[in-house]
Design an enzyme around this catalytic site. Structure first.
Site, PDB file in Angstrom:
ATOM      1  N   LYS A  93      42.854  58.168  33.329  1.00 33.87           N
ATOM      2  CA  LYS A  93      41.678  57.336  33.057  1.00 33.87           C
ATOM      3  C   LYS A  93      40.433  58.177  33.297  1.00 33.87           C
ATOM      4  CE  LYS A  93      43.827  52.878  33.905  1.00 33.87           C
ATOM      5  NZ  LYS A  93      43.716  51.525  34.497  1.00 33.87           N
ATOM      6  N   ASP A 103      40.446  41.121  38.727  1.00 32.03           N
ATOM      7  CA  ASP A 103      41.125  41.217  37.434  1.00 32.03           C
ATOM      8  C   ASP A 103      42.648  41.215  37.557  1.00 32.03           C
ATOM      9  OD1 ASP A 103      40.957  41.478  34.629  1.00 32.03           O
ATOM     10  OD2 ASP A 103      41.306  43.633  34.755  1.00 32.03           O
ATOM     11  N   ASP A 108      47.111  48.979  37.837  1.00 31.07           N
ATOM     12  CA  ASP A 108      45.853  48.681  37.132  1.00 31.07           C
ATOM     13  C   ASP A 108      44.740  48.221  38.051  1.00 31.07           C
ATOM     14  OD1 ASP A 108      45.931  49.343  34.495  1.00 31.07           O
ATOM     15  OD2 ASP A 108      47.075  47.568  33.929  1.00 31.07           O
TER      16      ASP A 108
END
Lengths: 397, 397
Positions: free
Chosen positions: A102, A275, A295
């Site tokens: 990422k 999230d 995540d």
């Protein structure tokens, strides 16, 4: 241990991952693995040692070589990870190890725009790294190891990728930096390009879990999932007795699932992650196993405000695992202040040399004085909340 | 004066603009206009006084009431302006005046991301306001009057709009601010929503020019247009003798067009606008008329770096209008420093009460010491450049 696959089988099946392995075969090393774990590369040792209880061992001697390789090993392939909402790359190493990259998208001291809903937030490379450290400090070991790395976007991505859709999005910015934006549903456009300086880009590299064909996983919708709508509220936000329904619903009605879930809630609260809509478990271990904390890129978005609603499950169910509770108490002692332990732990990441992974406001923000007094409602919880608050204030002050 | 239309004709035709007038007729005042200009609202006086040479007069007594109305008059209609790349609204007033609204999208002290190409930059409401002031200070009077305004996004947009596509994009942000994003090709998405605090939004309101059906305009492609490509260069960037071709090409071969163009270049350089791909003129006045300086929202994006390439036409053609030259010299005198004159002029804008319209770094950035020495190449120009530089350094230091 995961051990439902022999090394040979594992090795053979590994080559089934061709879809995401794109470099020419010469880039890879000759494999000379035997049943002796000394012959295995760190990533394979990691895979084979995943147990029902955790991803890796406390003081696991494999962690150092594993993260070392993530941070330094030659990259032989870089392709986009399909299916995500934001840009992610799958990187491959000569020893057939793989990592999820990422890229850095936001400056570290930027705070998420307060008008943005959690589901529109950027993913942050440093959040992935810091989440791994925090999860380990909490004694969970449920985040796959992550290391920071300064990637050369030309040599280590553009020049070696076989992903044409990705290659097509590279360009040189007006100030001469090499940028790219890939293809995905959010933020993959020229205005949101990811840029090297001039070609060095900070990124997080997370070791990949065993391929799904080898170790299938089950995805669970979080009972305290947010509504992912700008106007609707979720059930847990309106039903005061929501937890009693959850407690009666499998798999939360038996075993450790409910306290496993609370562990995740505590992690998410401490790092401000709203999230967590789903979580995963390894299918093979059934319901009696740990939850994967995957995540975490939307964590650590704001240091100036906590989100007490993340603790709603704890508040509503009033349950916490004893070992977690003890760990939190330990981390509240002056000699083990969470902020200090985090700072020390993050120090070991290779990217630390470039810049601190969490800005001091993140480490130093004092959540207690802000939100806690208001959200303490359930008398039984006051004690817990105040203590947790204490701990949190220690980690964040 | 524009005077190719009688007031009556004008009035009758004005109602042809129904497409963008959406409020119910009751919201509008009864019209009692005669041929006496005292009976006209300021916007109509403005329209009728547009001349071949300028949009309004030096010390025009109509400017004060005109900008006053932009800033304070009741808004009876707000609909999206179709066709633009970024969100713009057409606002209507009870006296049938109209204005183009651009909302605040960026904090004033933010600088445009240096990896963004000029064609991906945000439009800035304060750039529209500051451009109007700078254009007037330079003695051009070719930017339609603009005023800042704190708009109530609920009362003055959401509640009165008949534009359903616009209305559908309103939402309340996590911190309770009222936001909307509209529909357009760039930045019209939830991540780029425009938000009130909690419902007050800074915006620029520019008076609309006469409708195209009344005063048609011609659009000219700038000979020094940038390539609008991340990889290609424009002709003027590679051909050393580019200007001699332009000078032979109509309408630049006759009259004042070339020096009119240079006037625009100087404005654009001073405000860092790289986005002047086209300009417009009033058809009726033929080739011998001023250039409209419309669409200045991408100016004032960076204070820490100038863009010397904006001056390329000046450098390549070595032409400047005498009155502009004298004006620049005037503005270089200590008692008329451009930065001081700008600061004083912006002080009169209603939004000044909310916050200074240009941040001090914008007013104070010193372009000379940075880029000038390097870009001085043509010996004939050195003198001019150094003087311009002097002026610019005065305006920006």
């Amino acid at each position: 241990v995961l051990g439902f696959l022999s090394v040979t089988l594992f090795f053979l099946l590994s080559f089934g991952r061709e879809a995401e392995v794109s470099a020419s075969q010469e880039a890879y090393e000759d494999v000379q693995w035997t049943s002796d774990s000394n012959s295995h590369p760190p990533w394979l040792r990691f895979h084979l040692n995943i147990s029902r209880w955790q991803l890796y061992l406390h003081r696991d001697p494999n962690m150092e070589p594993l993260t070392q390789q993530l941070a330094t090993h030659r990259i032989v392939s870089a392709v986009q990870k399909s299916g995500g909402t934001q840009l992610k790359l799958v990187m491959s190493f000569p020893n057939y190890g793989q990592a999820m990259l990422k890229p850095m998208k936001q400056e570290r001291d930027e705070e998420t725009n307060y008008n943005l809903y959690y589901f529109s937030d950027f993913e942050r490379h440093n959040a992935e790294i810091a989440a791994f450290h925090l999860d380990r400090i909490l004694g969970y070991r449920r985040v796959p190891p992550v290391a920071g790395r300064l990637v050369d976007v030309v040599k280590e991505i553009k020049d070696i990728t076989t992903d044409r859709k990705l290659a097509r999005t590279f360009f040189t910015s007006p100030v001469g930096n090499v940028c790219f934006y890939g293809q995905c549903s959010y933020y993959c456009s020229t205005e949101h390009a990811v840029c090297g300086r001039p070609r060095h880009l900070e990124a997080s590299l997370a070791v990949m879990l065993p391929d799904l064909s080898l170790a299938s996983r089950r995805t669970w919708r979080s009972p305290w999932r947010r509504s992912y709508s700008r106007s609707k509220l979720a059930k847990w936000e309106t039903e005061p007795d929501y937890c009693s329904t959850v407690k009666k619903t499998p798999p939360y009605d038996k075993g450790t699932r409910l306290v496993d879930f609370m562990d995740m809630v505590i992690l998410d609260f401490l790092m401000g992650n709203m999230d967590r809509h789903h979580y995963e478990t390894f299918e093979k271990f059934g319901n009696n196993t740990f939850l994967l904390h995957l995540d975490n890129g939307r964590a650590f978005g704001r240091h100036s405000k906590d989100e007490p609603s993340i603790l709603a499950p704890l508040e509503q169910c009033c349950r916490i695992r004893r070992s977690t509770w003890l760990r939190l108490r330990l981390l509240s002692l002056p000699q083990y202040r969470l902020s200090d332990v985090m700072r020390a732990s993050l120090f070991s990441d290779p990217l630390h040399r470039v810049a601190p992974l969490l800005s001091e406001p993140h480490l130093a923000s004092d959540c207690c004085s802000r939100n806690y007094q208001q959200s303490v409602q359930v008398s039984l919880l006051i004690n817990l909340k105040e203590r947790l608050c204490n701990l949190i204030s220690i980690w964040q002050s």
